[in-house]
Motif scaffolding. Structure first.
Motif, PDB file in Angstrom:
ATOM      1  N   MET A   1      19.398 188.558  -5.885  1.00  0.00           N
ATOM      2  CA  MET A   1      18.699 189.841  -6.077  1.00  0.00           C
ATOM      3  C   MET A   1      19.627 191.006  -5.723  1.00  0.00           C
ATOM      4  SD  MET A   1      15.547 189.188  -7.098  1.00  0.00           S
ATOM      5  CE  MET A   1      14.368 190.439  -6.592  1.00  0.00           C
ATOM      6  N   ILE A   2      19.470 192.088  -6.430  1.00  0.00           N
ATOM      7  CA  ILE A   2      20.259 193.294  -6.199  1.00  0.00           C
ATOM      8  C   ILE A   2      19.411 194.256  -5.376  1.00  0.00           C
ATOM      9  CG2 ILE A   2      21.426 195.244  -7.302  1.00  0.00           C
ATOM     10  CD1 ILE A   2      21.459 193.179  -9.821  1.00  0.00           C
ATOM     11  N   ASN A   3      19.930 194.686  -4.233  1.00  0.00           N
ATOM     12  CA  ASN A   3      19.188 195.584  -3.356  1.00  0.00           C
ATOM     13  C   ASN A   3      19.371 197.034  -3.789  1.00  0.00           C
ATOM     14  OD1 ASN A   3      18.079 193.638  -1.612  1.00  0.00           O
ATOM     15  ND2 ASN A   3      20.003 193.492  -0.488  1.00  0.00           N
ATOM     16  N   VAL A   4      18.252 197.720  -3.972  1.00  0.00           N
ATOM     17  CA  VAL A   4      18.255 199.123  -4.401  1.00  0.00           C
ATOM     18  C   VAL A   4      17.434 199.946  -3.418  1.00  0.00           C
ATOM     19  CG1 VAL A   4      17.457 200.736  -6.180  1.00  0.00           C
ATOM     20  CG2 VAL A   4      18.619 198.621  -6.839  1.00  0.00           C
ATOM     21  N   GLY A   5      17.981 201.094  -3.014  1.00  0.00           N
ATOM     22  CA  GLY A   5      17.252 202.025  -2.161  1.00  0.00           C
ATOM     23  C   GLY A   5      16.811 203.234  -2.968  1.00  0.00           C
ATOM     24  N   ILE A   6      15.645 203.756  -2.630  1.00  0.00           N
ATOM     25  CA  ILE A   6      15.100 204.912  -3.349  1.00  0.00           C
ATOM     26  C   ILE A   6      14.947 206.064  -2.365  1.00  0.00           C
ATOM     27  CG2 ILE A   6      13.209 205.784  -4.776  1.00  0.00           C
ATOM     28  CD1 ILE A   6      12.584 202.812  -5.428  1.00  0.00           C
ATOM     29  N   ILE A   7      15.683 207.135  -2.597  1.00  0.00           N
ATOM     30  CA  ILE A   7      15.632 208.323  -1.745  1.00  0.00           C
ATOM     31  C   ILE A   7      14.815 209.395  -2.467  1.00  0.00           C
ATOM     32  CG2 ILE A   7      16.991 210.102  -0.591  1.00  0.00           C
ATOM     33  CD1 ILE A   7      19.316 208.139  -0.487  1.00  0.00           C
ATOM     34  N   GLY A   8      13.724 209.812  -1.826  1.00  0.00           N
ATOM     35  CA  GLY A   8      12.769 210.703  -2.487  1.00  0.00           C
ATOM     36  C   GLY A   8      11.696 209.882  -3.174  1.00  0.00           C
ATOM     37  N   ALA A   9      11.247 208.846  -2.486  1.00  0.00           N
ATOM     38  CA  ALA A   9      10.390 207.834  -3.106  1.00  0.00           C
ATOM     39  C   ALA A   9       8.950 208.276  -3.308  1.00  0.00           C
ATOM     40  CB  ALA A   9      10.410 206.557  -2.270  1.00  0.00           C
ATOM     41  N   THR A  10       8.525 209.372  -2.699  1.00  0.00           N
ATOM     42  CA  THR A  10       7.112 209.733  -2.792  1.00  0.00           C
ATOM     43  C   THR A  10       6.834 210.909  -3.737  1.00  0.00           C
ATOM     44  OG1 THR A  10       7.350 211.030  -0.745  1.00  0.00           O
ATOM     45  CG2 THR A  10       6.461 208.794  -0.555  1.00  0.00           C
ATOM     46  N   VAL A  13       8.505 211.083  -9.708  1.00  0.00           N
ATOM     47  CA  VAL A  13       9.556 210.245 -10.283  1.00  0.00           C
ATOM     48  C   VAL A  13       9.851 209.075  -9.355  1.00  0.00           C
ATOM     49  CG1 VAL A  13      11.979 210.127 -10.965  1.00  0.00           C
ATOM     50  CG2 VAL A  13      10.596 212.093 -11.645  1.00  0.00           C
ATOM     51  N   GLY A  14       9.993 209.351  -8.063  1.00  0.00           N
ATOM     52  CA  GLY A  14      10.302 208.299  -7.107  1.00  0.00           C
ATOM     53  C   GLY A  14       9.256 207.207  -7.079  1.00  0.00           C
ATOM     54  N   ILE A  15       8.000 207.594  -7.088  1.00  0.00           N
ATOM     55  CA  ILE A  15       6.941 206.578  -6.998  1.00  0.00           C
ATOM     56  C   ILE A  15       6.819 205.800  -8.300  1.00  0.00           C
ATOM     57  CG2 ILE A  15       4.904 207.881  -7.746  1.00  0.00           C
ATOM     58  CD1 ILE A  15       5.225 205.535  -4.684  1.00  0.00           C
ATOM     59  N   GLU A  16       7.164 206.421  -9.417  1.00  0.00           N
ATOM     60  CA  GLU A  16       7.163 205.686 -10.681  1.00  0.00           C
ATOM     61  C   GLU A  16       8.287 204.650 -10.693  1.00  0.00           C
ATOM     62  OE1 GLU A  16       5.561 205.206 -14.770  1.00  0.00           O
ATOM     63  OE2 GLU A  16       4.833 205.702 -12.765  1.00  0.00           O
ATOM     64  N   ILE A  17       9.415 204.991 -10.088  1.00  0.00           N
ATOM     65  CA  ILE A  17      10.504 204.018  -9.952  1.00  0.00           C
ATOM     66  C   ILE A  17      10.058 202.849  -9.067  1.00  0.00           C
ATOM     67  CG2 ILE A  17      12.834 203.643  -9.054  1.00  0.00           C
ATOM     68  CD1 ILE A  17      13.401 206.601  -9.819  1.00  0.00           C
ATOM     69  N   VAL A  18       9.367 203.163  -7.968  1.00  0.00           N
ATOM     70  CA  VAL A  18       8.825 202.112  -7.103  1.00  0.00           C
ATOM     71  C   VAL A  18       7.877 201.215  -7.893  1.00  0.00           C
ATOM     72  CG1 VAL A  18       7.328 201.640  -5.124  1.00  0.00           C
ATOM     73  CG2 VAL A  18       9.087 203.416  -4.957  1.00  0.00           C
ATOM     74  N   ARG A  19       6.987 201.824  -8.660  1.00  0.00           N
ATOM     75  CA  ARG A  19       6.003 201.051  -9.436  1.00  0.00           C
ATOM     76  C   ARG A  19       6.695 200.081 -10.399  1.00  0.00           C
ATOM     77  NH1 ARG A  19       3.187 200.976 -14.244  1.00  0.00           N
ATOM     78  NH2 ARG A  19       4.414 202.676 -15.130  1.00  0.00           N
ATOM     79  N   LEU A  20       7.766 200.549 -11.037  1.00  0.00           N
ATOM     80  CA  LEU A  20       8.475 199.714 -11.999  1.00  0.00           C
ATOM     81  C   LEU A  20       9.311 198.627 -11.315  1.00  0.00           C
ATOM     82  CD1 LEU A  20       9.676 202.504 -14.461  1.00  0.00           C
ATOM     83  CD2 LEU A  20       7.906 200.798 -14.905  1.00  0.00           C
ATOM     84  N   LEU A  21      10.001 199.003 -10.242  1.00  0.00           N
ATOM     85  CA  LEU A  21      10.937 198.069  -9.614  1.00  0.00           C
ATOM     86  C   LEU A  21      10.260 197.022  -8.731  1.00  0.00           C
ATOM     87  CD1 LEU A  21      14.049 200.216  -8.588  1.00  0.00           C
ATOM     88  CD2 LEU A  21      13.776 198.694 -10.551  1.00  0.00           C
ATOM     89  N   GLN A  22       9.062 197.315  -8.199  1.00  0.00           N
ATOM     90  CA  GLN A  22       8.446 196.346  -7.288  1.00  0.00           C
ATOM     91  C   GLN A  22       8.130 195.027  -7.998  1.00  0.00           C
ATOM     92  OE1 GLN A  22       5.025 195.258  -7.412  1.00  0.00           O
ATOM     93  NE2 GLN A  22       4.671 196.422  -9.304  1.00  0.00           N
ATOM     94  N   ASN A  23       8.117 195.060  -9.330  1.00  0.00           N
ATOM     95  CA  ASN A  23       7.840 193.842 -10.086  1.00  0.00           C
ATOM     96  C   ASN A  23       9.054 193.394 -10.901  1.00  0.00           C
ATOM     97  OD1 ASN A  23       5.877 191.841 -10.689  1.00  0.00           O
ATOM     98  ND2 ASN A  23       5.521 192.760 -12.700  1.00  0.00           N
ATOM     99  N   HIS A  24      10.223 193.994 -10.630  1.00  0.00           N
ATOM    100  CA  HIS A  24      11.434 193.666 -11.379  1.00  0.00           C
ATOM    101  C   HIS A  24      11.943 192.294 -10.944  1.00  0.00           C
ATOM    102  CE1 HIS A  24      15.514 193.970 -13.004  1.00  0.00           C
ATOM    103  NE2 HIS A  24      15.175 195.086 -13.637  1.00  0.00           N
ATOM    104  N   PRO A  25      12.290 191.414 -11.880  1.00  0.00           N
ATOM    105  CA  PRO A  25      12.677 190.048 -11.506  1.00  0.00           C
ATOM    106  C   PRO A  25      14.055 189.921 -10.850  1.00  0.00           C
ATOM    107  CG  PRO A  25      12.926 190.367 -13.879  1.00  0.00           C
ATOM    108  CD  PRO A  25      12.240 191.597 -13.350  1.00  0.00           C
TER     109      PRO A  25
END
Length: 346
Positions: A1-10, A13-25
């Motif tokens: 797995m590739i570890n990704v950090g999200i700065i400005g997550a809330t 745009v940030g929360i949409e990235i969280v929504r997409l990536l939390q289920n990324h294989p």
């Protein structure tokens, strides 16, 4: 797995990235940073994530978070990135940035349109404009990717085949575009409140919107000469979605069917670009919640003018979805990984 950090997550745009990536294989969200919600679970800020993604928000401490991720996605306001990106670069991290700070080839263009000093112009030499359909190869090895704005994505992809094939008069390009209110971010500004936006439709920053310069930069690169456009953004009373209507005078006679075939050939390797059949036009509800762009083409034979309509989700292909597409390319993954969800429609 590739570890990704999200700065400005809330932010939106940030929360949409969280929504997409939390289920990324293939990608693991290893840290989420939000200065406004330090110590809170992100699912307390956005309850739709409850029992789905409950990670606690961290403060913005580069030394503390840098070892937690291989790549960082920054969803910060313009100018704020200059306090963050150089520190991540020094730690040899790769970055996908959502501010306007790394979208430009020439620092003077940025400073003119954003009315501020850049602060880190030397980093422009190692940054790449993050539109995969145009810069896929450069994105693969880039240390910094400046994720495009939503208006430029919708507009550039809508007109790129015409510019590349020199089929239109470069001196008379007009772009009218309308965005959902989420394009303004998670703002409490009065002009974006419900009563101000609902049942209302308005233009803003006419002839002065900073995304004009982004569109012109990329079209000029395609044309091999300076291109200037007349760009007018509009605010539409909807949460998400974007529609651009592009007008240009043809330099020769072409039918809509001929141009549709040209577009399909141009984008034949781009899975997220959907060229619609003749007589079918894009609608925002067909792309909202997805990473697709729908493009429709009409030719006004009376005026020998082409009218291109393109639709995206301003939070999807216009921001977060495109960021995931870019991450996939940077990580050597198929770029559609985790992104094949169709539009919401309702």
């Amino acid at each position: 797995m590739i570890n990704v950090g999200i700065i400005g997550a809330t932010g939106y745009v940030g929360i949409e990235i969280v929504r997409l990536l939390q289920n990324h294989p293939e990608i693991n969200i290893s840290t989420v940073v939000s200065q406004n919600f330090v110590g809170k679970k992100i699912s307390d800020v956005y309850p739709n994530l409850r029992n789905v993604f409950d990670m606690e928000c961290e403060e913005l401490d580069i030394d503390k978070i840098s070892d937690k991720a291989d790549i960082f996605v920054t969803a910060l306001p313009h100018g704020v990135s200059k306090e963050v990106i150089p520190k991540l670069v020094k730690k040899n991290k790769r970055i996908v940035d959502h501010s306007g700070d790394f979208r430009y080839k020439r620092v003077e263009v940025y400073e003119q349109w954003y009315n501020t000093k850049h602060g880190m112009p030397e980093l422009l030499e190692i940054s790449v404009y993050g539109l995969p359909e145009l810069h896929r190869e450069a994105i693969k090895s880039a240390q910094i990717v400046g994720n495009p704005g939503c208006y430029p994505t919708c507009s550039i992809l809508g007109i790129a085949p015409l510019i590349s094939n020199k089929l239109i008069d470069k001196n008379n390009i007009i772009i009218d575009a309308a965005s959902g209110v989420s394009g303004a971010g998670r703002s409490s500004d009065l002009s974006y409140s419900f009563c101000e936006c609902t049942e209302n439709y308005k233009a803003y920053k006419v002839a002065t919107h900073r995304h004009t310069s982004e569109i012109e930069q990329e079209l000029s690169l395609l044309a091999g000469e300076d291109i200037f456009v007349s760009f007018t953004p509009h605010l539409a009373p909807m949460k998400r979605g974007m529609l651009s209507t592009i007008y240009a005078n043809l330099t020769c006679e072409k039918s809509a069917s001929e141009l549709i075939e040209l577009y399909r050939e141009y984008y034949k390797n781009d899975c997220f670009v959907r060229i619609l059949d003749e007589g079918i036009l894009p609608e925002t509800k067909h792309v909202a919640g997805s990473n697709y762009i729908d493009i429709g083409i009409v030719v006004d034979k009376r005026l020998n003018r082409v009218i291109v309509l393109s639709a995206i989700d301003n939070l999807g292909k216009g921001a977060a979805g495109q960021a995931v597409q870019v991450l996939n390319i940077m990580c050597g993954l198929p770029e559609h990984t985790g992104l094949l969800t169709p539009g919401l429609y309702l």
